[in-house]
Design an enzyme around this catalytic site. Structure first.
Site, PDB file in Angstrom:
ATOM      1  N   LYS A   1       0.928  -1.206  -0.122  1.00  0.00           N
ATOM      2  CA  LYS A   1      -0.121  -0.156   0.038  1.00  0.00           C
ATOM      3  C   LYS A   1       0.882   1.300   0.134  1.00  0.00           C
ATOM      4  O   LYS A   1       1.997   0.984   0.416  1.00  0.00           O
ATOM      5  CB  LYS A   1      -1.020   0.108   1.331  1.00  0.00           C
ATOM      6  CG  LYS A   1      -2.133   0.946   1.057  1.00  0.00           C
ATOM      7  CD  LYS A   1      -3.192  -0.053   0.536  1.00  0.00           C
ATOM      8  CE  LYS A   1      -4.552   0.906   0.276  1.00  0.00           C
ATOM      9  NZ  LYS A   1      -5.585   0.068  -0.470  1.00  0.00           N
TER      10      LYS A   1
HETATM   11  P1  NAD Z   1     -12.976   7.646  -2.660  1.00  0.00           P
HETATM   12  O1  NAD Z   1     -11.916   8.779  -2.133  1.00  0.00           O
HETATM   13  O2  NAD Z   1     -13.600   7.542  -4.064  1.00  0.00           O
HETATM   14  O3  NAD Z   1     -14.429   8.022  -1.718  1.00  0.00           O
HETATM   15  C1  NAD Z   1     -14.320   8.373  -0.386  1.00  0.00           C
HETATM   16  C2  NAD Z   1     -15.695   8.673   0.159  1.00  0.00           C
HETATM   17  O4  NAD Z   1     -16.001   8.669   1.554  1.00  0.00           O
HETATM   18  C3  NAD Z   1     -16.092  10.048  -0.406  1.00  0.00           C
HETATM   19  O5  NAD Z   1     -17.539  10.297  -0.695  1.00  0.00           O
HETATM   20  C4  NAD Z   1     -15.790  10.819   0.914  1.00  0.00           C
HETATM   21  O6  NAD Z   1     -16.510  12.072   0.957  1.00  0.00           O
HETATM   22  C5  NAD Z   1     -16.450   9.979   1.857  1.00  0.00           C
HETATM   23  N1  NAD Z   1     -15.884  10.077   3.422  1.00  0.00           N
HETATM   24  C6  NAD Z   1     -14.887  10.597   3.765  1.00  0.00           C
HETATM   25  N2  NAD Z   1     -14.570  10.620   5.191  1.00  0.00           N
HETATM   26  C7  NAD Z   1     -16.029  10.483   5.333  1.00  0.00           C
HETATM   27  C8  NAD Z   1     -16.679  10.463   6.721  1.00  0.00           C
HETATM   28  N3  NAD Z   1     -16.131  10.929   7.821  1.00  0.00           N
HETATM   29  N4  NAD Z   1     -18.060  10.465   6.797  1.00  0.00           N
HETATM   30  C9  NAD Z   1     -18.878  10.095   5.744  1.00  0.00           C
HETATM   31  N5  NAD Z   1     -18.007   9.898   4.528  1.00  0.00           N
HETATM   32  C10 NAD Z   1     -16.797  10.031   4.433  1.00  0.00           C
HETATM   33  O7  NAD Z   1     -12.566   6.451  -1.829  1.00  0.00           O
HETATM   34  P2  NAD Z   1     -13.015   4.829  -2.485  1.00  0.00           P
HETATM   35  O8  NAD Z   1     -12.047   4.347  -3.451  1.00  0.00           O
HETATM   36  O9  NAD Z   1     -14.355   4.895  -2.604  1.00  0.00           O
HETATM   37  O10 NAD Z   1     -12.622   4.010  -0.898  1.00  0.00           O
HETATM   38  C11 NAD Z   1     -13.363   4.024   0.206  1.00  0.00           C
HETATM   39  C12 NAD Z   1     -12.845   2.829   0.966  1.00  0.00           C
HETATM   40  O11 NAD Z   1     -12.867   1.720   0.278  1.00  0.00           O
HETATM   41  C13 NAD Z   1     -11.616   3.110   1.653  1.00  0.00           C
HETATM   42  O12 NAD Z   1     -11.347   2.710   2.844  1.00  0.00           O
HETATM   43  C14 NAD Z   1     -10.662   2.247   0.463  1.00  0.00           C
HETATM   44  O13 NAD Z   1      -9.303   1.798   1.070  1.00  0.00           O
HETATM   45  C15 NAD Z   1     -11.549   1.179   0.493  1.00  0.00           C
HETATM   46  N6  NAD Z   1     -11.436   0.194  -0.771  1.00  0.00           N
HETATM   47  C16 NAD Z   1     -11.542   0.911  -2.070  1.00  0.00           C
HETATM   48  C17 NAD Z   1     -11.204   0.156  -3.100  1.00  0.00           C
HETATM   49  C18 NAD Z   1     -11.464   0.719  -4.544  1.00  0.00           C
HETATM   50  O14 NAD Z   1     -11.281  -0.167  -5.569  1.00  0.00           O
HETATM   51  N7  NAD Z   1     -11.309   2.107  -4.690  1.00  0.00           N
HETATM   52  C19 NAD Z   1     -11.190  -1.251  -2.985  1.00  0.00           C
HETATM   53  C20 NAD Z   1     -10.960  -1.819  -1.744  1.00  0.00           C
HETATM   54  C21 NAD Z   1     -11.117  -0.939  -0.726  1.00  0.00           C
END
Ligand code: NAD
Length: 433
Positions: free
Chosen positions: A119
């Site tokens: 990561k």
């Molecule tokens: P992103 O940046 O696209 O979205 C994050 C979202 O969370 C945004 O809408 C943001 O406004 C919101 N957010 C942040 N803090 C917040 C809070 N305190 N309360 C409510 N909403 C809040 O990120 P993503 O890619 O969707 O990733 C989200 C999670 O999923 C992370 O933990 C990431 O590690 C995990 N993840 C992502 C992927 C992927 O393929 N993108 C894969 C596996 C895991």
């Protein structure tokens, strides 16, 4: 919402006293105990193998130089190249990157794709820097650690704050250094640049596969179920959309601007329309007649069938776990539930689909992207969906069977399955020198 307010709310729920890495290690220990691993076996696979911190000087648009801090952690490469996203966020820190790298090792093992775990992260707020500054920062990050990356060494992907455009810059920087076209060095690229069909929605699609399997195990009728989704980025928004398409009633959604509720169900396609050209859900309550919740964290406590935390880690802690009313938690985010909260949820018999299983659809389609890049031959979306569905169902079954066999939670069971796979390969490979 002013930038100051946005900052406050973005960081409001992250309790700095909770170490994500310590949580991850406690999860490991709970599974290692079930497996009766020896101290030697534990020592070989528990700690991160390589931890890199870099300083990244970047020329800003006004001519000044800003030095950003970046990290890359390769937790384990026993089963294949390190695999894991790069996060651009103001809250990035080494503890978090180590935890996320750790979870990647076991996520790849649980869904049985031939990767280890890694990561990366950069401390920055991408919404406050220009596109040019973002490109220079992304390229500098990749160039600074160019020896660490490679299709057979370490293959990054998008995470919070990064996207296919940033993956294109990573890929181009790497290819320019090596004077070769090397798309397999990153996944999550745009389709035109060797990306895969289905990658954008892959994590959410995988989450929904696991929810479907869990619902069938728990005898919950998805078509009559209610859902709350925290976070409306890549993972949250597509989870809400796919669950809506499955016939579930999505009653609450949220992002850093707040949480929005409608007991009768939210018209998710209309929210997608609203989001065109926008970054935040702010204002969605007015147009779509939703109720803005006074405290966004209360979304987690709604009496829904399915709760999908899809924002950041440490959202359900020992402080609010007792108030969670969902029947099922599908961990879209990495590490949204702390180790202490887990115990409370287990006592309340809330069925949790753990992150390393639930959100592994993203890395699964990343694997398929990497395979296609290496063949130079590209599959249809139909083929990708078939493979994703099969791999997710197999992983869910392996974890559920283990959970029933050892009488442990789905989280412990997922680690049991994954640790067994990593340990077996580590022992086959033996120690070099
Ligand atoms: P992103 O940046 O696209 O979205 C994050 C979202 O969370 C945004 O809408 C943001 O406004 C919101 N957010 C942040 N803090 C917040 C809070 N305190 N309360 C409510 N909403 C809040 O990120 P993503 O890619 O969707 O990733 C989200 C999670 O999923 C992370 O933990 C990431 O590690 C995990 N993840 C992502 C992927 C992927 O393929 N993108 C894969 C596996 C895991």
């Amino acid at each position: 919402m002013t930038e100051k307010e946005l900052d406050a709310v973005t960081t409001q729920n992250i309790d700095p006293s909770i170490s994500a890495f310590e949580n991850a290690l406690k999860q490991f220990d709970a599974a290692a105990k079930v497996l009766n691993l020896t101290p030697d076996q534990i020592a070989v696979i528990k700690a991160p193998r390589r931890v890199m911190e870099v300083q990244l000087p970047v020329r800003m648009d006004d001519g000044s130089i800003h030095v950003f801090t970046g990290y890359r952690v390769q937790h384990n490469t026993t089963r294949g190249p390190a695999k894991g996203g790069v996060r651009f966020h103001q809250g990035v820190n080494l503890d978090e990157v180590k935890a996320l790298a750790f979870w990647m090792t076991y996520k790849c093992a649980v869904v049985n794709v031939p990767f280890g775990g890694g990561k990366g992260g950069v401390i920055c707020d991408p919404s406050k820097i220009s596109k040019g500054e973002l490109e220079r920062l992304a390229r500098r990050y990749f160039a600074e650690m160019v020896d660490m990356f490679g299709p057979d060494r370490d293959v990054p992907a998008p995470d919070v704050g990064t996207n296919p455009q940033i993956m294109s810059w990573f890929m181009d920087t790497y290819s320019m250094h090596y004077r070769e076209y090397l798309p397999a060095v990153v996944t999550g690229k745009p389709l035109e640049l060797g990306g895969s069909e289905g990658r954008t929605e892959a994590t959410a699609q995988g989450i929904v596969h696991t929810i479907r399997e869990a619902a069938s195990h728990l005898k919950i009728d998805l078509k009559r179920s209610t859902v709350a989704v925290q976070g409306f980025g890549n993972v949250g928004s597509y989870s809400a959309k796919i669950l809506h398409n499955e016939g579930c009633k999505v009653v609450a959604i949220s992002d850093v601007s707040g949480a929005y509720y409608n007991e009768g169900g939210i018209d998710i396609p209309a929210v997608f329309n609203y989001m065109k050209g926008r970054r935040l859900l702010e204002g969605v309550d007015k147009g779509l007649k939703l109720q803005k919740m006074k405290n966004a964290m209360e979304l987690l406590e709604l009496p829904v069938d399915i709760l999908v935390p899809a924002a950041l880690e440490n959202q359900i802690t020992s402080k609010n776990a007792g108030r969670i009313k969902a029947k099922m938690i599908a961990e879209g985010a990495n590490g949204p539930v702390t180790f202490d909260a887990d115990k409370i949820l287990d006592e309340k018999r809330i069925f949790t689909i753990p992150d390393i299983l639930c959100n592994s659809g993203g890395v699964t389609v990343s694997y398929l992207e990497w395979v296609q890049n290496r063949m130079g031959y590209y599959w249809s979306n139909e083929r990708i969906q078939e493979d994703l569905s099969r791999l997710m169902k197999d992983a869910f079954k392996a974890v559920l069977d283990t959970s029933l066999q050892y009488k442990v939670s789905m989280r412990v069971a997922a680690f049991v399955v994954a640790i067994q796979r990593v340990t077996r390969v580590a022992e086959m490979r033996g120690l070099y020198a």
